[in-house]
Design an enzyme around this catalytic site. Structure first.
Site, PDB file in Angstrom:
ATOM      1  N   ASP A   1     -24.883 -18.747  -4.274  1.00  0.00           N
ATOM      2  CA  ASP A   1     -24.358 -17.683  -3.418  1.00  0.00           C
ATOM      3  C   ASP A   1     -23.505 -18.293  -2.326  1.00  0.00           C
ATOM      4  O   ASP A   1     -23.664 -17.980  -1.144  1.00  0.00           O
ATOM      5  CB  ASP A   1     -25.530 -16.874  -2.836  1.00  0.00           C
ATOM      6  CG  ASP A   1     -25.064 -15.551  -2.231  1.00  0.00           C
ATOM      7  OD1 ASP A   1     -23.879 -15.211  -2.392  1.00  0.00           O
ATOM      8  OD2 ASP A   1     -25.886 -14.867  -1.591  1.00  0.00           O
TER       9      ASP A   1
ATOM     10  N   CYS B   1       0.329 -36.965 -26.116  1.00  0.00           N
ATOM     11  CA  CYS B   1       1.342 -36.060 -25.579  1.00  0.00           C
ATOM     12  C   CYS B   1       0.993 -35.553 -24.184  1.00  0.00           C
ATOM     13  O   CYS B   1       1.782 -34.865 -23.548  1.00  0.00           O
ATOM     14  CB  CYS B   1       1.539 -34.867 -26.513  1.00  0.00           C
ATOM     15  SG  CYS B   1      -0.021 -34.010 -26.836  1.00  0.00           S
TER      16      CYS B   1
ATOM     17  N   CYS C   1       1.364 -32.854 -31.930  1.00  0.00           N
ATOM     18  CA  CYS C   1       2.661 -33.261 -31.382  1.00  0.00           C
ATOM     19  C   CYS C   1       3.411 -34.195 -32.337  1.00  0.00           C
ATOM     20  O   CYS C   1       4.580 -34.478 -32.131  1.00  0.00           O
ATOM     21  CB  CYS C   1       2.453 -33.934 -30.030  1.00  0.00           C
ATOM     22  SG  CYS C   1       1.375 -35.355 -30.138  1.00  0.00           S
TER      23      CYS C   1
ATOM     24  N   GLY D   1     -29.783 -12.584  14.627  1.00  0.00           N
ATOM     25  CA  GLY D   1     -29.114 -11.688  13.683  1.00  0.00           C
ATOM     26  C   GLY D   1     -30.117 -11.250  12.640  1.00  0.00           C
ATOM     27  O   GLY D   1     -31.310 -11.542  12.750  1.00  0.00           O
TER      28      GLY D   1
ATOM     29  N   GLY E   1     -30.606 -10.487   8.175  1.00  0.00           N
ATOM     30  CA  GLY E   1     -29.993 -10.646   6.847  1.00  0.00           C
ATOM     31  C   GLY E   1     -30.882 -10.078   5.776  1.00  0.00           C
ATOM     32  O   GLY E   1     -31.720  -9.214   6.034  1.00  0.00           O
ATOM     33  N   GLN E   2     -30.687 -10.583   4.576  1.00  0.00           N
ATOM     34  CA  GLN E   2     -31.365 -10.117   3.381  1.00  0.00           C
ATOM     35  C   GLN E   2     -32.889 -10.106   3.509  1.00  0.00           C
ATOM     36  O   GLN E   2     -33.561  -9.214   3.038  1.00  0.00           O
ATOM     37  CB  GLN E   2     -30.952 -11.070   2.253  1.00  0.00           C
ATOM     38  CG  GLN E   2     -31.409 -10.693   0.892  1.00  0.00           C
ATOM     39  CD  GLN E   2     -30.664  -9.471   0.398  1.00  0.00           C
ATOM     40  OE1 GLN E   2     -29.463  -9.338   0.593  1.00  0.00           O
ATOM     41  NE2 GLN E   2     -31.400  -8.571  -0.227  1.00  0.00           N
ATOM     42  N   PHE E   3     -33.418 -11.153   4.165  1.00  0.00           N
ATOM     43  CA  PHE E   3     -34.880 -11.291   4.197  1.00  0.00           C
ATOM     44  C   PHE E   3     -35.517 -10.728   5.463  1.00  0.00           C
ATOM     45  O   PHE E   3     -36.726 -10.674   5.575  1.00  0.00           O
ATOM     46  CB  PHE E   3     -35.274 -12.765   4.085  1.00  0.00           C
ATOM     47  CG  PHE E   3     -34.873 -13.386   2.783  1.00  0.00           C
ATOM     48  CD1 PHE E   3     -35.288 -12.832   1.582  1.00  0.00           C
ATOM     49  CD2 PHE E   3     -34.077 -14.522   2.747  1.00  0.00           C
ATOM     50  CE1 PHE E   3     -34.933 -13.404   0.372  1.00  0.00           C
ATOM     51  CE2 PHE E   3     -33.715 -15.096   1.544  1.00  0.00           C
ATOM     52  CZ  PHE E   3     -34.137 -14.535   0.354  1.00  0.00           C
TER      53      PHE E   3
ATOM     54  N   VAL F   1     -33.520 -13.014  11.947  1.00  0.00           N
ATOM     55  CA  VAL F   1     -33.424 -14.455  12.207  1.00  0.00           C
ATOM     56  C   VAL F   1     -33.502 -14.659  13.715  1.00  0.00           C
ATOM     57  O   VAL F   1     -32.789 -13.990  14.474  1.00  0.00           O
ATOM     58  CB  VAL F   1     -32.109 -15.046  11.649  1.00  0.00           C
ATOM     59  CG1 VAL F   1     -32.055 -16.546  11.889  1.00  0.00           C
ATOM     60  CG2 VAL F   1     -31.978 -14.739  10.164  1.00  0.00           C
TER      61      VAL F   1
ATOM     62  N   LYS G   1     -36.175 -17.890  10.127  1.00  0.00           N
ATOM     63  CA  LYS G   1     -35.974 -16.697   9.298  1.00  0.00           C
ATOM     64  C   LYS G   1     -37.329 -16.061   9.135  1.00  0.00           C
ATOM     65  O   LYS G   1     -38.250 -16.714   8.640  1.00  0.00           O
ATOM     66  CB  LYS G   1     -35.474 -17.130   7.919  1.00  0.00           C
ATOM     67  CG  LYS G   1     -34.110 -16.677   7.659  1.00  0.00           C
ATOM     68  CD  LYS G   1     -33.608 -17.069   6.322  1.00  0.00           C
ATOM     69  CE  LYS G   1     -32.155 -17.383   6.590  1.00  0.00           C
ATOM     70  NZ  LYS G   1     -31.346 -17.605   5.502  1.00  0.00           N
TER      71      LYS G   1
END
Ligand code: ADP
Length: 618
Positions: free
Chosen positions: A480, A120, A130, A368, A370-372, A375, A389
């Protein structure tokens, strides 16, 4: 053959010994020697139909007589020796279930194959039947006979593969999914076997599938199968070939091995009783601990024959289960990480090839943070531009990262930001990667989005999808994926960055699904509910990333906080169509947000869908 399988193909079944009593249908696996292992059982009062199934076209003799048992949310398909054998089973089953008040009025006469019922076309596994089920005739026949159950045959091997026009045929197995792109090609499914017919020019093989269709596939998608293998055993089931399997090792010896290997390896799987009862033994030592801890977990099998270590995490095979727990602790002492092997090949130290000399890396300017940490733009060996990084102490579980950096360095694809190496001898640790001159995709969309043509937006999505299809093939989960974790190159192509890095963040607010920094708005329901990451949870995040691209960097569900988003997603609400997205593009995004992971497309499928839209200038 259980309908629970993601892909049901006629070859995708195993020989089982079935025993029917008035209350249960129990099935056993025949193992090497004469061992039998209970795989599962179905309570007969849960059965709501038993009936024949239409056999596949040109079915070989051993699959000409299929029948089905529908129970709970699933269907079990079985193959009988001949029609009499099949009628015997159906009548015996009918005699047992005829009093059930749940018996259905309708059933499916076609197989469930590749996510749809062949009869079906319904694409929901528990879709109502069905066709009318004429159970009366079966009931009558069942009660007119004093049934003695059919004799149980115990064969250890299925019949040999039919020979092809007098030549012994070579069996091949698909290593990856491949979707036919041109007439004359054949789509193949990872793990399924085919008959190879001819090697053509240009690295193409001509092969035949079970339905008799023939076509070409690229030779690197398939591999010859060792024909000594019993057909009753699928490739992924043979656990003896896995590095983590240590056979019938004693508990004491296992603990010794795990403690000796310490960090090099942390788990093994052993046959603890020689009766096919397997145990996972896992070692973990916290930084401040001297001896560490060993835990032994029994591998359980539920009534559907699915394996599990922790409740809610069910798998079709032990290797699949191990693979999952190598990435997800999910109730265990820690995740399984690397197997501890008795004779470990060259021990890996932090000074391996991935370790770069800090003096070869010159820092130029900040890009820039970031989390760690920060950079930086840098230059390696005086000539190559790189991004560095600089990981501050205390932000990352650096030992674990160093251990896996070598695996991540092997992940190479033109649409993945390349990891060149690390400098780990002191803090800040340097993670040295490819430099991407246009920076983070999210910022780029916010600042320059309005200048971009619709075709560019789509090709940005396609770039990400291509990288993700590669990670999916490598069975590597990003965890992520979001516009903030993609970078834009000089030519505006987009590459995926920070793959797998979420595992090393030392910040509860980021790692716990109720933490304020957890990427709730990019998370699939099974991640929010059970922290169950998979390539399919990456697919969900990819849908949200497409939404970010088409809304030029807006915050998803911008007026809701994380708690409200979780509630709404669980209730079935989804992100709206961004103005710049056509209906077709929105359909692609939405397909990524199916409640059930198995109903979401794979990245390869998404890649084809998006490529088609690019060709049609959507
Ligand atoms: P973290 O992983 O520590 O959270 P990010 O990867 O988010 O750090 O990087 C922070 C910022 O640094 C990014 O937003 C981007 O602007 C810049 N950046 C990071 N990696 C690169 C790179 N490879 N090339 C160019 N810029 C980068």
């Amino acid at each position: 053959m259980s309908q629970q399988k993601k892909k049901i193909f006629p070859r995708n079944y195993k020989e089982r010994l079935f025993i029917l009593t008035s209350q249960t249908l129990i099935y056993y696996e025949q193992e090497k020697g004469n061992k039998r292992r209970k795989k599962g059982s179905i309570l007969t009062d849960r059965i709501y139909w038993v009936e024949k199934v239409e056999p596949e076209k040109n079915a070989p003799v051993e699959r000409k007589f299929p029948f089905q048992i529908a129970y709970d949310e699933s269907i079990l398909y079985m193959f009988a020796k001949d029609d009499t054998d099949r009628m015997d089973w159906l009548e015996a089953m009918m005699q047992v279930i005829q009093g059930n008040d749940k018996l259905s009025a309708k059933y499916h006469k076609g197989f469930w194959v590749d996510g749809v019922f062949l009869c079906c076309g319904q694409a929901v596994r528990n879709a109502p039947g069905c066709c009318d089920w004429h159970k009366e005739s079966l009931k009558l026949r069942a009660s007119s006979r004093n049934i003695t159950l059919p004799p149980l045959r115990e064969r250890t091997h299925l019949p040999p593969i039919p020979e092809d026009e007098g030549n012994a045929c070579v069996e091949v197995v698909a290593l990856y999914d491949y979707t036919a792109k041109k007439p004359g090609e054949l789509s193949v499914v990872k793990g399924i076997r085919y008959v190879s017919l001819e090697k053509m020019s240009g690295d193409w093989w001509k092969i035949r599938d079970m339905t008799g269709s023939e076509g070409l596939v690229p030779s690197n998608y398939i591999e010859e199968v060792n024909t000594d293998d019993s057909l009753s055993c699928s490739v992924e089931d043979d656990i003896e070939n896995y590095p983590w399997y240590v056979g019938n090792m004693s508990r004491v010896k296992t603990e010794q091995l795990l403690r000796e290997k310490g960090k090099e390896g942390s788990f093994v799987v052993r046959d603890s009783s020689q009766k096919g009862v397997y145990t996972v033994s896992l070692f973990s030592r916290a930084l401040d601990e001297v001896n560490g801890t060993v835990r032994h977990y029994l591998i359980n099998v539920n009534a559907d024959g699915l394996y599990y270590l922790a409740e809610n995490h069910l798998f079709e095979s032990i290797p699949q289960m191990i693979e999952y727990h190598q990435h997800n602790g999910a109730g265990l002492l820690t995740r399984l990480r690397l197997p501890a092997r008795e004779t470990s090949p060259t021990p890996q130290t932090a000074q391996g090839m991935w370790e770069l000399s800090r003096k070869d890396v010159r820092v130029v300017k900040e890009l820039g943070s970031g989390q760690f940490g920060v950079v930086q733009l840098g230059v390696w060996k005086g000539e190559h531009q790189v991004a560095i990084k600089m990981v501050k102490e205390g932000c990352m579980s650096s030992d674990e990262f160093i251990e896996e950096a070598q695996i991540m360095m092997k992940l190479r694809h033109p649409k993945l930001v390349r990891l060149y190496g690390v400098c780990t001898e002191c803090f800040p640790i340097y993670i040295v990667t490819e430099f991407m001159s246009n920076g983070c995709l999210l910022e780029y969309l916010r600042q320059h989005g309005k200048e971009l043509q619709p075709q560019r937006l789509l090709s940005m999505c396609l770039d990400v999808c291509e990288a993700m299809a590669y990670l999916e093939d490598q069975q590597f989960i990003h965890r992520d994926l979001a516009a903030r974790n993609c970078l834009v190159d000089e030519d505006l192509s987009v590459k995926v960055s920070d793959f797998g890095m979420a595992r090393y963040v030392l910040d509860d607010q980021y790692t716990s699904s109720v933490g304020t920094k957890f990427p709730v708005k990019w998370s699939a329901p099974e991640v929010l509910n059970y922290t169950r990451f998979s390539s399919k949870s990456d697919v969900w995040a990819f849908g949200v990333l497409m939404w970010e691209v088409y809304s030029l960097g807006k915050q998803p569900y911008e007026h809701y906080d994380n708690t409200r988003v979780t509630e709404r997603v669980m209730q079935g609400h989804r992100l709206y169509r961004p103005q710049l997205a056509t209906d077709q593009i929105y359909q692609v995004m939405k397909s990524c947000w199916h409640e059930f992971p198995e109903e979401r497309p794979k990245f390869h499928q998404l890649f084809n869908d998006i490529s088609a839209l690019i060709d049609n200038k959507q």
